[in-house]
Design an enzyme around this catalytic site. Sequence first.
Site, short mmCIF file in Angstrom:
data_model
loop_
_atom_site.label_atom_id
_atom_site.label_comp_id
_atom_site.label_asym_id
_atom_site.label_seq_id
_atom_site.Cartn_x
_atom_site.Cartn_y
_atom_site.Cartn_z
N ASP A 92 53.04 53.47 45.37
CA ASP A 92 52.78 52.25 44.61
C ASP A 92 53.25 52.34 43.16
OD1 ASP A 92 51.68 51.00 46.73
OD2 ASP A 92 49.68 50.74 45.90
N HIS A 134 44.82 46.62 37.65
CA HIS A 134 44.32 47.72 38.49
C HIS A 134 44.24 49.05 37.75
CE1 HIS A 134 44.29 45.23 41.99
NE2 HIS A 134 45.60 45.08 42.04
N GLY A 142 47.81 50.71 42.05
CA GLY A 142 48.32 49.39 42.42
C GLY A 142 49.35 48.80 41.48
N ASP A 170 44.32 36.42 40.17
CA ASP A 170 45.27 37.15 41.01
C ASP A 170 44.67 37.24 42.42
OD1 ASP A 170 47.57 39.53 40.24
OD2 ASP A 170 46.48 39.82 42.11
N ASP A 259 50.16 35.54 43.01
CA ASP A 259 50.32 36.00 44.39
C ASP A 259 49.35 35.34 45.37
OD1 ASP A 259 48.25 37.30 43.18
OD2 ASP A 259 48.87 39.33 43.72
#
Lengths: 386, 200
Positions: A92, A134, A142, A170, A259
């Site tokens: 990630d 995050h 993340g 988000d 998102d």
Amino acid sequence: MKHEAAFVFSEEQLGYKFHDDHPFNQRRLTMTNDLLMKAGALNEADIVPARTATVDELLLFHDEDFVSAVMSATDGQHKSSFTTKYGIGTEDTPVFPMMHDAASWLVGGTLQAADLVFENKYEHALNLGGGLHHGFRGKASGFCIYNDSSIAIEYMKKKYQARVLYIDTDAHHGDGVQWAFYDDPNVCTLSFHESGRFLFPGTGHVSERGHGDGYGTAYNVPFEAFSEDDTMLEACEKVMRRVVETFKPDVILTQNGADAHYFDPLTHLCGTLQFFHEVPRIAHDLAHEFCDGRWVAVGGGGYDIWRVVPRAWGSLWMEMSGQTALRDEPIPDEWLARWQEESPVKLPQSWHDPKGLYPEIPRRKEINQKNARTVKQALKFLSKQT
Amino acid sequence: MKIEEVMQKNVITITTDESVTVAAAKMKKHDVRHLPVVDVDGIEGVLSNRDVRGAESGSVSDYMTRNVHTCLPGDFVEDAAHQMLENKIHCLPVVDPYENVIGILTDTDLLRTLVRLTGSDRPSSRVEVEVDDKSGKLAEVTTIAKEHAQNIRSIFVIPAEDGRMRIVMRLQTMNPGRFAQALKENGCELIWPEEPEMTL
């Protein structure tokens, strides 16, 4: 005279780039800026440069050994222990050249935005490069290295003695910011997100309400997968208002991850552009009603960089700068011509999504009922307080 | 995991001759539901908040439960959980070989252990599959995880019906989609994330 809104951006923020195939792609900033310019919503003169954050500013929130690890990873001295201990070099959050510098510029942008608002130069300020919610004190997670919002909240607390309300829309739970201020009664975090049953990071249950002195200053509204505009917006409108009324912040910091849209490849919500028109409108109203207009906004996630992010973030800026009428114009041909060739999908021609963007959701009724129940649970604590 | 890793070490105890009202006050002050009762020879019993409910006079020995179940610090947590479940009790005093109380294990500690085991408090994405209960199946799944550079934060295997088993994993990633797809392509039945009801 106080200007309405500042748009914070610097080229250096584009350096936050893991690799070509990584879903977190800062080309979205370039595309958003270009769209706004071509739509006549942004001039070069409106842009306030970001700045970098100093190490001392990073340490307002982050652990020293973590920052040192990021700095040495930047210099190419990656140790395998960094992966487990600091979360850098993972799938990630891989290491990339100048990662410390690039991440510091994203943080500096949010600090710049906070200063512009508190020094009374602007009512609102936007740093689309921020919103890396995050990031933990001592660990990257993340796609996020430094947590600009957590740092900016500490910064506003110290420099301006502000009570800060953080609102995160988000699709992923704003875990890094929530845990950072979980026991702090002067910072309230409110996160709307897709339920952790389906989506990273798995936390953000409605029962997470803060701890110790901070009990009652953390709120979570997890949405069922496949939730649509109406049910999500109803929840946002209701809960945001109640939380602002109760907490009485000096400033609102919104994280505007893009998102929650149906097209987003990483999540399972069914938002449309309507969601991204309305959420900033609610925040805007509340900022004027309760915070003398003080509103700092940052970006966040958003992985359909072609059809969703430029329009969603463009719309956010139009709301902040009082230019929402521009949404009735078509998407400028020049912008479509510039980007269509590179885009793997057909770019949309309107600021509004058409009806029937996605097939009918068979479980709609059940989903809406579950979300209404969640809202009720989230507000339970508030009704007891008043 | 051994009990000594998850038990409460600062254990609040009481003696047989203390008054039951003192005991009740002690529970309230320390926010606990059980007090191991001790004397010079070690553990004598357990006094629970249910034992003292409504009690106004008398000593601890009048109300406590005697001949209680105990465990040793080196016992496995899962065995202690089984023991508590079988006997319908909510705590186990942990004793040394001389019956001195050195800790206590409560159902809260077991819940904390469950959270730690499953990693549900750490940032992760959850993936669950069902496969044939055959040697090598777990290795297949973890090999696919390796191929997709997925770091598994927790994993457990549950027996399922008809010679099948379920494998539940939490992965340190925002984006488990391609990994989940690869599991399906390799014959695993994907249980979670649930299949979307529409094609995205």
